[in-house]
Scaffold this active site. Structure first.
Site, PDB file in Angstrom:
ATOM      1  N   GLU A  39       0.654  -1.163   0.621  1.00 55.23           N
ATOM      2  CA  GLU A  39      -0.089  -0.369  -0.169  1.00 55.23           C
ATOM      3  C   GLU A  39       0.666   1.320   0.088  1.00 55.23           C
ATOM      4  O   GLU A  39       2.276   1.334   0.440  1.00 55.23           O
ATOM      5  CB  GLU A  39      -0.496  -0.139   1.813  1.00 55.23           C
ATOM      6  CG  GLU A  39      -2.187  -0.744   2.122  1.00 55.23           C
ATOM      7  CD  GLU A  39      -1.984  -0.343   3.303  1.00 55.23           C
ATOM      8  OE1 GLU A  39      -1.413   0.681   3.769  1.00 55.23           O
ATOM      9  OE2 GLU A  39      -3.279  -1.366   3.293  1.00 55.23           O
ATOM     10  N   HIS A  44      -2.794  -7.009  11.107  1.00 55.58           N
ATOM     11  CA  HIS A  44      -3.292  -7.931   9.782  1.00 55.58           C
ATOM     12  C   HIS A  44      -3.515  -9.426  10.810  1.00 55.58           C
ATOM     13  O   HIS A  44      -2.997 -10.333  10.388  1.00 55.58           O
ATOM     14  CB  HIS A  44      -3.094  -7.991   8.719  1.00 55.58           C
ATOM     15  CG  HIS A  44      -3.252  -7.053   7.648  1.00 55.58           C
ATOM     16  ND1 HIS A  44      -2.504  -6.607   6.903  1.00 55.58           N
ATOM     17  CD2 HIS A  44      -4.104  -5.767   8.146  1.00 55.58           C
ATOM     18  CE1 HIS A  44      -3.081  -5.059   6.315  1.00 55.58           C
ATOM     19  NE2 HIS A  44      -4.079  -4.697   6.886  1.00 55.58           N
ATOM     20  N   ASN A  49      -5.406  -6.579   2.009  1.00 48.69           N
ATOM     21  CA  ASN A  49      -5.597  -6.427   3.362  1.00 48.69           C
ATOM     22  C   ASN A  49      -7.187  -7.575   3.767  1.00 48.69           C
ATOM     23  O   ASN A  49      -7.760  -7.454   2.568  1.00 48.69           O
ATOM     24  CB  ASN A  49      -6.527  -4.669   3.496  1.00 48.69           C
ATOM     25  CG  ASN A  49      -5.331  -3.718   2.392  1.00 48.69           C
ATOM     26  OD1 ASN A  49      -5.375  -3.902   1.586  1.00 48.69           O
ATOM     27  ND2 ASN A  49      -4.635  -2.906   3.449  1.00 48.69           N
TER      28      ASN A  49
HETATM   29  P1  FAD Z   1     -12.459  -6.899  15.174  1.00 49.44           P
HETATM   30  O1  FAD Z   1     -12.309  -6.044  14.114  1.00 49.44           O
HETATM   31  O2  FAD Z   1     -10.630  -7.085  15.919  1.00 49.44           O
HETATM   32  O3  FAD Z   1     -12.967  -7.854  16.555  1.00 49.44           O
HETATM   33  C1  FAD Z   1     -13.065  -7.569  17.109  1.00 49.44           C
HETATM   34  C2  FAD Z   1     -13.501  -6.771  18.506  1.00 49.44           C
HETATM   35  O4  FAD Z   1     -13.732  -7.936  19.493  1.00 49.44           O
HETATM   36  C3  FAD Z   1     -13.115  -5.549  19.358  1.00 49.44           C
HETATM   37  O5  FAD Z   1     -13.876  -4.595  19.200  1.00 49.44           O
HETATM   38  C4  FAD Z   1     -12.645  -6.343  20.025  1.00 49.44           C
HETATM   39  O6  FAD Z   1     -12.496  -5.406  21.178  1.00 49.44           O
HETATM   40  C5  FAD Z   1     -13.633  -7.841  20.908  1.00 49.44           C
HETATM   41  N1  FAD Z   1     -13.367  -8.370  22.030  1.00 49.44           N
HETATM   42  C6  FAD Z   1     -11.901  -8.820  21.921  1.00 49.44           C
HETATM   43  N2  FAD Z   1     -12.128  -9.669  22.654  1.00 49.44           N
HETATM   44  C7  FAD Z   1     -13.402  -9.783  23.695  1.00 49.44           C
HETATM   45  C8  FAD Z   1     -13.739 -10.078  24.831  1.00 49.44           C
HETATM   46  N3  FAD Z   1     -13.098 -11.162  25.416  1.00 49.44           N
HETATM   47  N4  FAD Z   1     -15.256  -9.685  25.298  1.00 49.44           N
HETATM   48  C9  FAD Z   1     -15.898  -8.703  24.658  1.00 49.44           C
HETATM   49  N5  FAD Z   1     -14.935  -8.274  23.157  1.00 49.44           N
HETATM   50  C10 FAD Z   1     -14.233  -9.024  22.976  1.00 49.44           C
HETATM   51  N6  FAD Z   1      -7.982  -4.249   7.617  1.00 49.44           N
HETATM   52  C11 FAD Z   1      -8.575  -3.889   6.053  1.00 49.44           C
HETATM   53  O7  FAD Z   1      -8.424  -4.998   5.264  1.00 49.44           O
HETATM   54  N7  FAD Z   1      -7.768  -3.105   5.733  1.00 49.44           N
HETATM   55  C12 FAD Z   1      -7.069  -2.007   5.646  1.00 49.44           C
HETATM   56  O8  FAD Z   1      -7.236  -0.962   5.293  1.00 49.44           O
HETATM   57  C13 FAD Z   1      -7.346  -2.268   7.264  1.00 49.44           C
HETATM   58  N8  FAD Z   1      -5.905  -0.803   7.959  1.00 49.44           N
HETATM   59  C14 FAD Z   1      -5.445  -1.484   9.664  1.00 49.44           C
HETATM   60  C15 FAD Z   1      -5.348   0.029  10.031  1.00 49.44           C
HETATM   61  C16 FAD Z   1      -4.440  -0.378  11.643  1.00 49.44           C
HETATM   62  C17 FAD Z   1      -4.670   0.929  12.655  1.00 49.44           C
HETATM   63  C18 FAD Z   1      -4.996  -1.827  12.299  1.00 49.44           C
HETATM   64  C19 FAD Z   1      -5.488  -2.083  13.249  1.00 49.44           C
HETATM   65  C20 FAD Z   1      -5.937  -2.592  11.732  1.00 49.44           C
HETATM   66  C21 FAD Z   1      -6.622  -2.682   9.933  1.00 49.44           C
HETATM   67  N9  FAD Z   1      -6.560  -3.792   8.709  1.00 49.44           N
HETATM   68  C22 FAD Z   1      -7.432  -3.633   8.165  1.00 49.44           C
HETATM   69  C23 FAD Z   1      -7.374  -4.784   9.743  1.00 49.44           C
HETATM   70  C24 FAD Z   1      -8.819  -5.131  10.002  1.00 49.44           C
HETATM   71  O9  FAD Z   1      -9.491  -4.067  11.477  1.00 49.44           O
HETATM   72  C25 FAD Z   1      -8.899  -6.317  11.351  1.00 49.44           C
HETATM   73  O10 FAD Z   1      -8.283  -7.690  10.374  1.00 49.44           O
HETATM   74  C26 FAD Z   1     -10.521  -6.613  11.395  1.00 49.44           C
HETATM   75  O11 FAD Z   1     -11.092  -5.354  11.701  1.00 49.44           O
HETATM   76  C27 FAD Z   1     -10.326  -8.642  12.018  1.00 49.44           C
HETATM   77  O12 FAD Z   1     -12.216  -8.214  11.655  1.00 49.44           O
HETATM   78  P2  FAD Z   1     -12.772  -9.286  13.244  1.00 49.44           P
HETATM   79  O13 FAD Z   1     -14.190  -9.244  13.039  1.00 49.44           O
HETATM   80  O14 FAD Z   1     -11.463 -10.740  12.944  1.00 49.44           O
HETATM   81  O15 FAD Z   1     -11.965  -8.746  14.906  1.00 49.44           O
END
Ligand code: FAD
Length: 497
Positions: A353, A438, A476
């Site tokens: 990127e 990621h 991503n």
């Molecule tokens: P998450 O989105 O991480 O959600 C999990 C949630 O569960 C969180 O809100 C957390 O607080 C909650 N949680 C955890 N444990 C517990 C518990 N025990 N009890 C209650 N709640 C809990 N991806 C892209 O595709 N494009 C991008 O441009 C991109 N940029 C990024 C930039 C940054 C700075 C970061 C940090 C990530 C980026 N990502 C990007 C990655 C993307 O955000 C993640 O891959 C994605 O959010 C993961 O989705 P998920 O549903 O697996 O979990």
């Protein structure tokens, strides 16, 4: 409420959790979503919900007393600063060899990420999720995910003229001069809103440096898409600042879920117990893996299989910067939303990127976050001595990522007669090889679960987030996480309810 019985409980409110909640609610199931982070729906004393990247306050980090910015040096000087300990939005979670950045709050990673919404190239899909039917994904579930997320692409004519993407145009020129394909990357940011920011007719967000600690305008985070739709069904409730600590079989059927209600300094205000007929683990790759590894090891869910905790990868993330000549300025105004990339995946194992450095001053630097085909995979294990879950990632495991990223940037440097920046991540440090944005894996599909995310030893328990994906998505990850969740929940609703 304490003692309640709920048909479906979703742990976490990121991509996987939001898809599960919406589709279950539409199928007539009442859903309770539990989120350890804050609701992020109330402005602070400055009138804004989220703080700016250039002036982080307590809202920036999850329970830290000092910021831990990914770009932590400038001109050789450290830029991190003291903050008060608070349940802020970005968690820089430290394991042995790597810091894993994650969003905390209702909306999970969608609150802090760049919104880059990339569907992998179809020919790469078999390596990403080998047990999943690619036709179904590309005909049905990727389109459904892109629609649900509100994905759009930048107007190419505007890209060519706007000051805020000069840094991307420099990236394009240099990529093309070295013979690399340059690609536009879709995003969930509202591109019309960004045009209005540039025109000065609306409050600025992407053009005011907002990103890592939240965007106050313009970005279609999950709160504005899936979660808004889920709440509109009237069947979904969300409890913020509530952390799930245990899930175990209940005597009368279903599962006993123990939940700590947190205060904003991270302490436990009260502990509640509810019974759920079904539990969807959507706490993210790290959150779900840590919970399941601990619950298996400590006897709450002893029959989880031995794949739990395995297959974790960093999506090959590595960052670097390049110093441009004085005749190639990258611009003092940079949109925080990346819109382009350099694709050398097939030849060199790297997709980079073109990232912004939104400092408000001319830096002559180009910054890149590369996603590489790093083959290393780590494992989460329970450490009884510390009472914590460890991850055995090693710092040296980033070397393949550096080598793959170099297939792009060594060539560009040699063609342009330029060098790497050494002042962005430390003193004389070229590669930021100590982090990932990621995290993926830890409860891999068709290994730790069945081919739809069921934890088969425990009927009614499911995994539905990034922990299902075995370590790499070639781009991503959140579109793939969303599309896989759409596929799995459709099957679960059709056959299990
Ligand atoms: P998450 O989105 O991480 O959600 C999990 C949630 O569960 C969180 O809100 C957390 O607080 C909650 N949680 C955890 N444990 C517990 C518990 N025990 N009890 C209650 N709640 C809990 N991806 C892209 O595709 N494009 C991008 O441009 C991109 N940029 C990024 C930039 C940054 C700075 C970061 C940090 C990530 C980026 N990502 C990007 C990655 C993307 O955000 C993640 O891959 C994605 O959010 C993961 O989705 P998920 O549903 O697996 O979990």
């Amino acid at each position: 409420a304490d003692g309640a019985r709920v048909p479906a409980l979703v742990v976490g409110t990121g991509y996987g959790g939001s898809v599960a909640a919406l589709r279950l609610a539409q199928a007539g199931v009442d859903v309770h979503m539990i989120e350890m982070g804050m609701a992020w729906d109330t402005p602070g004393s400055d009138g804004k919900i989220f703080c700016n990247t250039t002036s982080p306050d307590q809202r920036s980090y999850w329970l830290r007393t000092r910021t831990k910015a990914p770009l932590n040096f400038f001109l050789g000087f450290p830029i991190d600063r003291d903050i008060s300990r608070y349940t802020g939005i970005l968690d820089a979670e430290e394991f042995g060899g790597i810091t894993v950045y994650q969003g905390r709050g209702v909306g999970g990673g969608s609150l802090v990420n760049g919104g880059m919404a990339v569907t992998p190239k179809r020919e790469n899909f078999a390596a990403i999720l080998p047990s999943v039917n690619a036709d179904e994904m590309y005909n049905t579930y990727y389109p459904r995910a892109n629609a649900g997320l509100g994905v759009g692409t930048i107007d190419p004519a505007w890209f060519d003229s706007t000051a805020c993407y000069q840094y991307s145009r420099v990236g394009r020129k240099q990529a093309q001069r070295s013979g690399f394909p340059f690609v536009f990357v879709p995003d969930v940011y509202d591109w019309d809103y960004m045009k209005q920011e540039a025109a000065g007719t609306v409050t600025k967000s992407a053009l005011a440096g907002e990103i890592l600690y939240g965007n106050n305008h313009g970005k279609k985070s999950l709160q504005k898409t899936y979660i808004a739709q889920a709440k509109a069904t009237g069947r979904v409730t969300v409890s913020a600042l509530h952390q799930v600590t245990s899930v175990s079989p209940a005597a009368g059927g279903g599962y006993t879920v123990v939940i700590d209600q947190l205060n904003t300094t991270g302490g436990v205000a009260t502990t509640k117990t509810v019974t759920a007929d079904r539990v969807f683990f959507a706490a993210g790759s790290v959150g779900t893996s840590k919970l399941l590894v601990r619950l298996k090891a400590t006897g709450a869910l002893p029959n989880l299989n031995n794949e739990i905790g395995k297959g974790w990868g960093d999506n090959g993330n590595v960052m670097c910067g390049r110093a441009n000549h004085l005749w190639d300025p990258t611009g003092s105004l940079q949109s925080t939303i990346p819109c382009s990339g350099i694709d050398n995946w097939d030849a060199g194992g790297a997709f980079a990127e073109v990232a912004p450095i939104p400092t408000g001053i001319e830096t002559y630097a180009s910054l890149y976050l590369s996603i590489t085909k790093n083959p290393n995979r780590a494992q989460f294990t329970w450490n009884a001595a510390t009472g914590k879950v460890d991850l055995n990632w090693q710092l040296a495991w980033k070397q393949p990522s550096i080598d793959m990223a170099k297939t792009i940037f060594d060539k560009i440097n040699s063609k342009e007669g330029t060098i790497y920046r050494t002042d962005l991540f430390g003193v004389y440090k070229v590669w930021n090889d100590t982090l990932t944005y990621h995290p993926l894996g830890g409860a891999v599909l068709n290994k730790a679960t069945d081919n739809y995310g069921r934890l088969t030893a425990y009927p009614g328990l499911y995994v539905i987030d990034g922990s299902l994906i075995p370590g790499n998505t070639s781009v991503n990850p959140f579109v793939t996480i969303t599309a896989l969740a759409e596929r799995n929940i459709e099957k679960i609703i059709a056959t299990d309810l």
